[in-house]
Enzyme design. Structure first.
Site, PDB file in Angstrom:
ATOM      1  N   MET A  11      -6.441 -13.695 -25.582  1.00 46.11           N
ATOM      2  CA  MET A  11      -5.111 -13.169 -25.329  1.00 46.11           C
ATOM      3  C   MET A  11      -4.206 -13.594 -26.488  1.00 46.11           C
ATOM      4  O   MET A  11      -4.378 -14.664 -27.065  1.00 46.11           O
ATOM      5  CB  MET A  11      -4.555 -13.725 -24.011  1.00 46.11           C
ATOM      6  CG  MET A  11      -5.336 -13.314 -22.769  1.00 46.11           C
ATOM      7  SD  MET A  11      -5.195 -11.582 -22.349  1.00 46.11           S
ATOM      8  CE  MET A  11      -3.532 -11.520 -21.692  1.00 46.11           C
ATOM      9  N   SER A  12      -3.263 -12.762 -26.841  1.00 45.12           N
ATOM     10  CA  SER A  12      -2.274 -13.043 -27.888  1.00 45.12           C
ATOM     11  C   SER A  12      -2.861 -13.158 -29.292  1.00 45.12           C
ATOM     12  O   SER A  12      -2.246 -13.755 -30.167  1.00 45.12           O
ATOM     13  CB  SER A  12      -1.489 -14.335 -27.564  1.00 45.12           C
ATOM     14  OG  SER A  12      -0.831 -14.224 -26.331  1.00 45.12           O
ATOM     15  N   SER A  13      -4.041 -12.587 -29.504  1.00 46.20           N
ATOM     16  CA  SER A  13      -4.637 -12.660 -30.841  1.00 46.20           C
ATOM     17  C   SER A  13      -4.276 -11.452 -31.710  1.00 46.20           C
ATOM     18  O   SER A  13      -4.675 -11.394 -32.872  1.00 46.20           O
ATOM     19  CB  SER A  13      -6.160 -12.785 -30.741  1.00 46.20           C
ATOM     20  OG  SER A  13      -6.719 -11.657 -30.092  1.00 46.20           O
ATOM     21  N   THR A  16      -4.174  -5.520 -29.962  1.00 47.17           N
ATOM     22  CA  THR A  16      -3.487  -4.237 -29.837  1.00 47.17           C
ATOM     23  C   THR A  16      -2.708  -3.912 -31.106  1.00 47.17           C
ATOM     24  O   THR A  16      -2.663  -2.755 -31.532  1.00 47.17           O
ATOM     25  CB  THR A  16      -2.557  -4.244 -28.608  1.00 47.17           C
ATOM     26  OG1 THR A  16      -3.352  -4.482 -27.440  1.00 47.17           O
ATOM     27  CG2 THR A  16      -1.831  -2.917 -28.454  1.00 47.17           C
ATOM     28  N   ASP A  93      -8.741   0.715 -26.749  1.00 49.10           N
ATOM     29  CA  ASP A  93      -8.127  -0.581 -26.471  1.00 49.10           C
ATOM     30  C   ASP A  93      -8.562  -1.081 -25.094  1.00 49.10           C
ATOM     31  O   ASP A  93      -9.023  -0.303 -24.262  1.00 49.10           O
ATOM     32  CB  ASP A  93      -6.604  -0.452 -26.531  1.00 49.10           C
ATOM     33  CG  ASP A  93      -5.902  -1.797 -26.682  1.00 49.10           C
ATOM     34  OD1 ASP A  93      -6.530  -2.758 -27.170  1.00 49.10           O
ATOM     35  OD2 ASP A  93      -4.711  -1.887 -26.311  1.00 49.10           O
ATOM     36  N   GLU A  94      -8.409  -2.379 -24.861  1.00 47.29           N
ATOM     37  CA  GLU A  94      -8.786  -3.013 -23.590  1.00 47.29           C
ATOM     38  C   GLU A  94     -10.240  -2.711 -23.243  1.00 47.29           C
ATOM     39  O   GLU A  94     -10.592  -2.418 -22.086  1.00 47.29           O
ATOM     40  CB  GLU A  94      -7.855  -2.577 -22.455  1.00 47.29           C
ATOM     41  CG  GLU A  94      -6.392  -2.881 -22.692  1.00 47.29           C
ATOM     42  CD  GLU A  94      -6.058  -4.371 -22.721  1.00 47.29           C
ATOM     43  OE1 GLU A  94      -6.910  -5.196 -22.314  1.00 47.29           O
ATOM     44  OE2 GLU A  94      -4.951  -4.718 -23.171  1.00 47.29           O
ATOM     45  N   CYS A 154      -2.488 -26.990 -29.258  1.00 41.26           N
ATOM     46  CA  CYS A 154      -2.704 -27.851 -30.425  1.00 41.26           C
ATOM     47  C   CYS A 154      -2.742 -27.132 -31.769  1.00 41.26           C
ATOM     48  O   CYS A 154      -2.742 -27.782 -32.811  1.00 41.26           O
ATOM     49  CB  CYS A 154      -4.006 -28.646 -30.264  1.00 41.26           C
ATOM     50  SG  CYS A 154      -5.504 -27.625 -30.345  1.00 41.26           S
ATOM     51  N   GLN A 177      -7.000  -9.902 -13.471  1.00 42.96           N
ATOM     52  CA  GLN A 177      -5.608 -10.055 -13.044  1.00 42.96           C
ATOM     53  C   GLN A 177      -4.769  -9.671 -14.259  1.00 42.96           C
ATOM     54  O   GLN A 177      -4.727 -10.400 -15.244  1.00 42.96           O
ATOM     55  CB  GLN A 177      -5.293 -11.489 -12.621  1.00 42.96           C
ATOM     56  CG  GLN A 177      -3.823 -11.698 -12.256  1.00 42.96           C
ATOM     57  CD  GLN A 177      -3.512 -13.139 -11.930  1.00 42.96           C
ATOM     58  OE1 GLN A 177      -4.101 -13.706 -11.012  1.00 42.96           O
ATOM     59  NE2 GLN A 177      -2.591 -13.745 -12.672  1.00 42.96           N
ATOM     60  N   GLY A 179      -1.984  -9.289 -16.793  1.00 39.14           N
ATOM     61  CA  GLY A 179      -0.835 -10.115 -17.133  1.00 39.14           C
ATOM     62  C   GLY A 179      -0.752 -10.347 -18.622  1.00 39.14           C
ATOM     63  O   GLY A 179      -1.680 -10.026 -19.369  1.00 39.14           O
TER      64      GLY A 179
END
Length: 199
Positions: A11-13, A16, A93-94, A154, A177, A179
């Protein structure tokens, strides 16, 4: 030569963002593309590819009964009949939410239609199990690439997705889920197991 690509990250890499950038680059050169995404992800509306930094565009949603090969074959024939040229690339995507038959259909697009397919998604879920789409892309893809980002805690390389509820890690629950930043952190292996410790 057309190939099936799978680019994965936590996630957040920026998965998209990467797909939107690549699709834009094709179109900037006057090449036709097809953009698809899972119908499961409805954070920005079904059939929307949306990045956390605010970029978004419409896409064709994929559900259980959707035949990706049949759709692209028909679309490609229509584009050529109009004189607009063939589809140069298919973007998905996804991709972790794809089912096995969807992945096989993507491979068939590459092999039978000679159109490259670029898929983007998560590798592992919050319990570190592979998603069905991911598992099958790891089997069928010609090229696999990791999109890297850093651990929420970190700054080391993140390899896992930590589900969060009320600021605390969650290790049990349903695999899917939907999010964003409020529900998941990208984390390193150490902080997946020890979120309260420093190193």
């Amino acid at each position: 030569m057309a190939q099936l690509f799978f680019e994965y990250g936590t996630m957040s890499s920026g998965k998209t963002l990467e797909i939107l950038k690549d699709a834009h680059n094709y179109e900037a050169q006057g090449r036709k593309i097809a953009l698809l995404t899972s119908g499961i992800d409805n954070r920005s509306g079904v059939g929307t590819v949306a990045s956390r930094i605010g970029l978004h565009r419409n896409a064709v949603p994929i559900d259980h009964d959707f035949d990706i090969f049949a759709y692209i074959k028909k679309l490609n024939e229509q584009e050529k009949a109009r004189g607009d040229g063939a589809i140069a690339c298919v973007f998905v995507d996804e991709a972790q939410f794809l089912e096995r038959h969807h992945v096989v259909e993507c491979a068939k697009i590459v092999d039978d239609l000679c159109i490259p397919v670029m898929t983007f998604g998560l590798k592992n879920d919050f319990q570190n199990n592979l998603f069905e789409g991911t598992k099958n892309l790891l089997i069928f893809a010609d090229k696999i690439k990791e999109i890297k980002t850093i651990c929420h805690y970190c700054g080391r390389k993140a390899t896992m997705n930590q589900r969060i509820h009320n600021g605390k890690p969650v290790y049990e629950g349903e695999q899917v889920q939907i999010g964003g930043d409020e529900s998941y952190y990208p984390v390193c292996r150490f902080h997946y197991f020890h979120p309260d410790q420093t190193r």
